[in-house]
Design a protein around this motif. Sequence first.
Motif, PDB file in Angstrom:
ATOM      1  N   LYS A 149      -9.727  18.674 109.417  1.00 60.40           N
ATOM      2  CA  LYS A 149      -9.006  17.438 109.140  1.00 60.40           C
ATOM      3  C   LYS A 149      -8.679  17.352 107.657  1.00 60.40           C
ATOM      4  CE  LYS A 149      -9.255  15.652 113.321  1.00 60.40           C
ATOM      5  NZ  LYS A 149      -8.070  15.309 114.121  1.00 60.40           N
ATOM      6  N   LEU A 150      -7.414  17.109 107.371  1.00 55.83           N
ATOM      7  CA  LEU A 150      -6.966  17.010 105.984  1.00 55.83           C
ATOM      8  C   LEU A 150      -6.651  15.586 105.568  1.00 55.83           C
ATOM      9  CD1 LEU A 150      -4.540  20.079 105.929  1.00 55.83           C
ATOM     10  CD2 LEU A 150      -6.924  20.010 105.210  1.00 55.83           C
ATOM     11  N   VAL A 151      -6.157  14.768 106.500  1.00 53.28           N
ATOM     12  CA  VAL A 151      -5.755  13.384 106.222  1.00 53.28           C
ATOM     13  C   VAL A 151      -6.310  12.516 107.340  1.00 53.28           C
ATOM     14  CG1 VAL A 151      -3.820  11.813 105.774  1.00 53.28           C
ATOM     15  CG2 VAL A 151      -3.663  14.203 105.093  1.00 53.28           C
ATOM     16  N   THR A 152      -6.716  11.305 107.019  1.00 55.59           N
ATOM     17  CA  THR A 152      -7.185  10.387 108.056  1.00 55.59           C
ATOM     18  C   THR A 152      -6.004   9.863 108.860  1.00 55.59           C
ATOM     19  OG1 THR A 152      -7.040   8.474 106.595  1.00 55.59           O
ATOM     20  CG2 THR A 152      -9.116   9.698 106.586  1.00 55.59           C
ATOM     21  N   LYS A 153      -6.281   9.552 110.108  1.00 59.69           N
ATOM     22  CA  LYS A 153      -5.221   9.019 110.969  1.00 59.69           C
ATOM     23  C   LYS A 153      -4.751   7.653 110.499  1.00 59.69           C
ATOM     24  CE  LYS A 153      -6.418  11.514 115.197  1.00 59.69           C
ATOM     25  NZ  LYS A 153      -6.736  11.397 116.653  1.00 59.69           N
ATOM     26  N   LYS A 154      -5.647   6.886 109.942  1.00 61.55           N
ATOM     27  CA  LYS A 154      -5.255   5.573 109.428  1.00 61.55           C
ATOM     28  C   LYS A 154      -4.225   5.709 108.311  1.00 61.55           C
ATOM     29  CE  LYS A 154      -7.173   1.341 107.418  1.00 61.55           C
ATOM     30  NZ  LYS A 154      -8.410   0.657 106.950  1.00 61.55           N
TER      31      LYS A 154
ATOM     32  N   VAL B  91       1.333  12.217 113.991  1.00 63.43           N
ATOM     33  CA  VAL B  91       0.052  11.900 113.354  1.00 63.43           C
ATOM     34  C   VAL B  91      -0.943  13.030 113.583  1.00 63.43           C
ATOM     35  CG1 VAL B  91      -1.920  10.324 113.419  1.00 63.43           C
ATOM     36  CG2 VAL B  91       0.407   9.409 113.425  1.00 63.43           C
ATOM     37  N   GLU B  92      -0.992  13.548 114.802  1.00 66.44           N
ATOM     38  CA  GLU B  92      -1.890  14.661 115.089  1.00 66.44           C
ATOM     39  C   GLU B  92      -1.537  15.899 114.265  1.00 66.44           C
ATOM     40  OE1 GLU B  92      -4.552  14.700 116.844  1.00 66.44           O
ATOM     41  OE2 GLU B  92      -4.431  12.658 117.659  1.00 66.44           O
TER      42      GLU B  92
ATOM     43  N   ARG C  48       8.702  11.805 107.291  1.00 64.65           N
ATOM     44  CA  ARG C  48       8.404  12.695 106.173  1.00 64.65           C
ATOM     45  C   ARG C  48       6.905  12.674 105.860  1.00 64.65           C
ATOM     46  NH1 ARG C  48      13.021  14.143 103.342  1.00 64.65           N
ATOM     47  NH2 ARG C  48      14.890  12.915 103.804  1.00 64.65           N
ATOM     48  N   ARG C  49       6.404  13.803 105.459  1.00 69.53           N
ATOM     49  CA  ARG C  49       5.020  13.888 105.012  1.00 69.53           C
ATOM     50  C   ARG C  49       4.909  13.331 103.602  1.00 69.53           C
ATOM     51  NH1 ARG C  49       1.794  17.999 107.567  1.00 69.53           N
ATOM     52  NH2 ARG C  49       0.631  18.073 105.617  1.00 69.53           N
TER      53      ARG C  49
ATOM     54  N   ALA D 259      -2.254   8.264 107.842  1.00 69.60           N
ATOM     55  CA  ALA D 259      -1.011   8.808 108.415  1.00 69.60           C
ATOM     56  C   ALA D 259      -0.217   7.726 109.133  1.00 69.60           C
ATOM     57  CB  ALA D 259      -1.345   9.945 109.375  1.00 69.60           C
ATOM     58  N   ARG D 260      -0.923   6.852 109.885  1.00 68.86           N
ATOM     59  CA  ARG D 260      -0.202   5.789 110.595  1.00 68.86           C
ATOM     60  C   ARG D 260       0.404   4.803 109.608  1.00 68.86           C
ATOM     61  NH1 ARG D 260      -5.011   5.719 113.905  1.00 68.86           N
ATOM     62  NH2 ARG D 260      -4.654   6.881 115.860  1.00 68.86           N
ATOM     63  N   GLU D 261      -0.282   4.498 108.528  1.00 65.60           N
ATOM     64  CA  GLU D 261       0.257   3.582 107.526  1.00 65.60           C
ATOM     65  C   GLU D 261       1.516   4.166 106.866  1.00 65.60           C
ATOM     66  OE1 GLU D 261       0.829   0.278 105.311  1.00 65.60           O
ATOM     67  OE2 GLU D 261      -0.548   0.573 106.998  1.00 65.60           O
ATOM     68  N   HIS D 262       1.462   5.448 106.536  1.00 62.15           N
ATOM     69  CA  HIS D 262       2.641   6.089 105.945  1.00 62.15           C
ATOM     70  C   HIS D 262       3.788   6.144 106.950  1.00 62.15           C
ATOM     71  CE1 HIS D 262       4.758   8.681 103.114  1.00 62.15           C
ATOM     72  NE2 HIS D 262       5.030   9.517 104.102  1.00 62.15           N
TER      73      HIS D 262
END
Length: 466
Positions: A181-186, A167-168, A203-204, A188-191
């Motif tokens: 910051k490019l993507v929110t952690k929320k 995630v980081e 996978r991204r 990223a965690r959902e994906h």
Amino acid sequence: MSSTTAAEAEIPSSRTEPEEVPAKLKVYGWGQAPAHLRTQTQLAADRLKLAPGQQPVAYLYIQRHGQFDLYDPADAVKMKPLGSATKAAMTARRTCPECGKVRKYPVRTRCSVCQAKAYEAQRRREARTCWDCREVFARRLPKEHHRCGPCRSGQLAAWRQKAVEWVEEVTVCGGEGCAVKLVTKKEAREHQRQQGLRRSWWRRAAHWPLRCAPCTTAEEQRRAEQRARWEREEQERREAERRVAEARVRWAAEALADPDVVVLDTETTGLDDPRIVEIAVVSSAGEVLLDTLVNPGVPIPEEASQIHGITDSDVASAATFSQLLDGLTAVLSGKRVLIYNKWFDIGALQHELTLHYLDRAAREFVEEASAEALREGARERSLGWARDPVVWAGEQAGAWLGGMTFEDVMIPYSDWVGDWSEYHGNNRWQPLNGGHRAAGDCRAVLDCLRAMGRRYNGGLDEGEAA
């Protein structure tokens, strides 16, 4: 008048009448043969063997196994009973050393029952063994992970740490030293949760950027500079190869125009400890300066004669290498000596020179040692030869070769042809095709030089000559 026909009269009286051909035997399929018929293996199991001259009464055909003879056990004879020692040996071979039971088959290490028990015991033990620390427990471990409590906790902690690190990584710009910051952690965690948390990698998302706009521009510029550097290095490499090829061609053209260039070739008795049987020297203009057979003093092997065609009878009346050495030295002194695969010919010359100087040292030693008035210096020199004549002869041969200038033609010509070999990692050596005779090989070397320097006039480019 006799009633014997002409055909009967031609048959000798000693011949017997032909045997009667037996009727065709019946062939049974699987499960169709009569119950009382037996194969030879089945007869042996019943302690029966074939009687002398006993023939099969039918056949048994089994698909993919072939045809087997069937015999009537009533016509067979009983085998002799086995001795007590034989029975004991057969019983010992069929006794399992682990459980001690007698089986119906020979046993080597353990019977099939003991093997099955050992396999099941190993499976039960493996079910109680932790996959990480390999500690064996009293009860079975969970089938999902096969780990003990501490190891399972460590595994889950490692997974959680990898999830946090991923995630980081995906939420921050991938540029060096950039923290945008490019993507929110929320997100990223959902994906990550959609792919499953208990994994070692994820996978991204396709729409997530790898870098911010400034870092993307810098990366594109870095790649463009790297591509330009690669192209510049490739151009320099090709230019260097062109200059080497140009120098190779120029070398060939200048060698043809140089009056101090001669071509040397030898024919020998073989590859191991070669003795010269023919030697030739040709000038760069094609003039033959030396072409003679050489008496090697040893028989020429048949395999060598099949290559160059020189036999013992051809060199029986020829001069030896020692007798030709002065003339060879005069021809080669002060010249550039070109040889095709010079290492072989130089090795043959060194071998002959070593033998020549050894023979001369032995003669001089005998002559000086037999004289009544022996000077002290001559005595010391003779004793030095006697102590280590091989080393002295090798030094003399090296000195003779060191006074000459040898150049190889095979490597430049093979590089000029450019027959690349992936296996050897370089260009394949090209055959000379000179007929395996010394003078013919020398002319073939000149042909190679002419082919390499064809576009030069007198060793100089047409533009430079103008």
